[in-house]
Design a protein around this motif. Structure first.
Motif, PDB file in Angstrom:
ATOM      1  N   GLU A   1       0.829  -1.206   0.000  1.00 54.84           N
ATOM      2  CA  GLU A   1       0.000   0.000   0.000  1.00 54.84           C
ATOM      3  C   GLU A   1       0.866   1.258   0.000  1.00 54.84           C
ATOM      4  OE1 GLU A   1      -2.803  -0.157   3.193  1.00 54.84           O
ATOM      5  OE2 GLU A   1      -4.339  -0.928   1.818  1.00 54.84           O
ATOM      6  N   PHE A   2       1.982   1.227   0.757  1.00 54.89           N
ATOM      7  CA  PHE A   2       2.873   2.395   0.769  1.00 54.89           C
ATOM      8  C   PHE A   2       3.458   2.642  -0.621  1.00 54.89           C
ATOM      9  CE2 PHE A   2       7.289   3.858   0.932  1.00 54.89           C
ATOM     10  CZ  PHE A   2       7.081   5.141   1.412  1.00 54.89           C
ATOM     11  N   GLU A   3       3.865   1.575  -1.313  1.00 51.60           N
ATOM     12  CA  GLU A   3       4.444   1.749  -2.642  1.00 51.60           C
ATOM     13  C   GLU A   3       3.431   2.382  -3.607  1.00 51.60           C
ATOM     14  OE1 GLU A   3       7.448   1.443  -3.567  1.00 51.60           O
ATOM     15  OE2 GLU A   3       8.303   0.491  -1.797  1.00 51.60           O
ATOM     16  N   LYS A   4       2.161   1.994  -3.489  1.00 53.47           N
ATOM     17  CA  LYS A   4       1.132   2.599  -4.331  1.00 53.47           C
ATOM     18  C   LYS A   4       0.949   4.073  -3.993  1.00 53.47           C
ATOM     19  CE  LYS A   4      -1.498  -1.691  -4.974  1.00 53.47           C
ATOM     20  NZ  LYS A   4      -2.787  -2.370  -4.708  1.00 53.47           N
ATOM     21  N   PHE A   5       0.970   4.405  -2.688  1.00 58.48           N
ATOM     22  CA  PHE A   5       0.834   5.808  -2.294  1.00 58.48           C
ATOM     23  C   PHE A   5       2.053   6.607  -2.740  1.00 58.48           C
ATOM     24  CE2 PHE A   5       1.675   9.155   0.854  1.00 58.48           C
ATOM     25  CZ  PHE A   5       0.539   9.912   0.693  1.00 58.48           C
ATOM     26  N   TRP A   6       3.256   6.027  -2.611  1.00 60.34           N
ATOM     27  CA  TRP A   6       4.479   6.717  -3.020  1.00 60.34           C
ATOM     28  C   TRP A   6       4.468   6.990  -4.523  1.00 60.34           C
ATOM     29  CZ3 TRP A   6       8.369   9.276  -0.868  1.00 60.34           C
ATOM     30  CH2 TRP A   6       9.506   9.518  -1.627  1.00 60.34           C
TER      31      TRP A   6
END
Length: 357
Positions: free
Chosen positions: A180-185
């Motif tokens: 999820e963090f990679e998608k937000f980043w």
């Protein structure tokens, strides 16, 4: 071992099955929705302060604000400020609530059929019988036994045995949060201090203080088009770690900041076109430099092979390339058979002789 049967011996609001199974809400937001039902009683709203809610579900006031914002985003509640007193929270009717009422009306008199679940959304009190406020059951006032329980007893099947339940390891949760963090980043416009932002993301997730990814990205898209972020080619866009630390998705004046005049919109489009043009020119220049370096490298390697000491090939390449740009770089045929010095000293002497010439 002292055991008891939960049905008929518990009191309080029952969480709707649609809320429990919702993937758009965090566990804390689900518990808060149930707490609001508790404080509302038989009304369609409740008026309660943030500290009271925090003490009731044992969390911080900042977490209460995050959970309320989640409930607002998915359209379950509507908040109205009442001056300097506590806010008033109205329950908005979701689609599944309308379906449950229609299913209940099909049994006649608007009551649930005995021993049948009422579409997973609590139930309506029987007419002519008093019900305990904030309770999920209908009670007889004498013995407090449930008259119409919300769920029938479920027979124990093979799928209910502990051996058939697939347990999820801790690593899966880590990879899910990291994904999820990679998608937000990927959606965040400023790519700086990624690992610091990742650590803050995990910390907020452990505390339950971060909304679901879809809600977070929808708020981020609003920030991308606000005038503050578009000024001076994105100079005022904060780093991702600071945006997460400040919990900027809770900003209340975001909608007002997003409004852009036609003149500002034209200026923003011009800036975006200019940025894309500059980026394309920079990429073209870098590609040209790489091609030029690849062409000159064999010539420099032949020059470097004339020296026995080649330890400073990096600085020597830089100085030789500078002389080449000036059109004065030495070649292999310019080096004597026994130079008696290192390649870097030779280039420095060559540079001085060229300057004096």
């Amino acid at each position: 071992m002292d055991t008891f049967t939960p049905k008929g011996h518990i009191r309080g609001p029952i969480m709707p099955i649609q809320i429990l199974n919702s993937c758009k809400l965090s566990p804390g937001a689900k518990i808060l929705y149930n707490a609001l039902i508790h404080f509302a009683g038989e009304k369609d709203y409740c008026k309660v302060s943030h500290p009271t809610l925090a003490n009731f579900i044992c969390c911080s006031v900042s977490s209460i604000k995050n959970y309320l914002n989640e409930l607002k985003i998915v359209g379950l509640i509507h908040a109205e400020k009442c001056g300097f007193s506590s806010s008033r929270y109205y329950f908005l009717r979701p689609s599944w609530a309308s379906d449950s009422i229609q299913g209940a009306d099909s049994h006649g008199q608007g009551e649930s059929a005995p021993n049948e679940p009422n579409s997973g959304h609590g139930y309506k009190p029987n007419s002519g019988q008093s019900s305990k406020a904030n309770s999920g059951y209908n009670f007889n006032c004498k013995n407090l036994k449930p008259i119409n329980p919300p769920y029938p007893p479920k027979p124990l099947g093979k799928s209910d045995h502990a051996g058939d339940v697939k347990k999820r390891g801790g690593g899966g949760n880590y990879f899910f949060v990291n994904q999820e963090f990679e998608k937000f980043w990927a959606a965040y416009p400023r790519k700086e201090a990624k690992e610091l932002a990742r650590s803050v993301w995990f910390k907020l997730h452990r505390q339950g203080n971060i909304p679901v990814l879809s809600s977070l990205i929808s708020v981020l898209e609003k920030f991308k088009v606000c005038g503050q972020w578009l000024k001076e080619h994105g100079r005022y866009i904060p780093q991702c770690v600071n945006w997460l630390k400040g919990r900027r998705w809770l900003d209340e004046n975001l909608d007002a900041a997003v409004q852009v005049t036609p003149e500002e919109k034209i200026s923003q489009e011009r800036r975006l076109r200019l940025c894309s043009r500059l980026q394309a020119d920079e990429e073209e220049r870098s590609a040209h430099q790489r091609a030029e370096s690849a062409r000159l490298r064999p010539v420099f390697d032949a020059f470097l092979s004339c020296f026995s000491e080649c330890g400073n090939s990096g600085p020597a390449w830089g100085l030789w390339h500078l002389l080449h740009v000036q059109g004065k770089a030495p070649r292999a045929q310019d080096v004597p058979s026994n130079p008696g010095m290192g390649v870097l000293d030779f280039l420095r002497n060559w540079q001085r002789e060229v300057a004096l010439a």
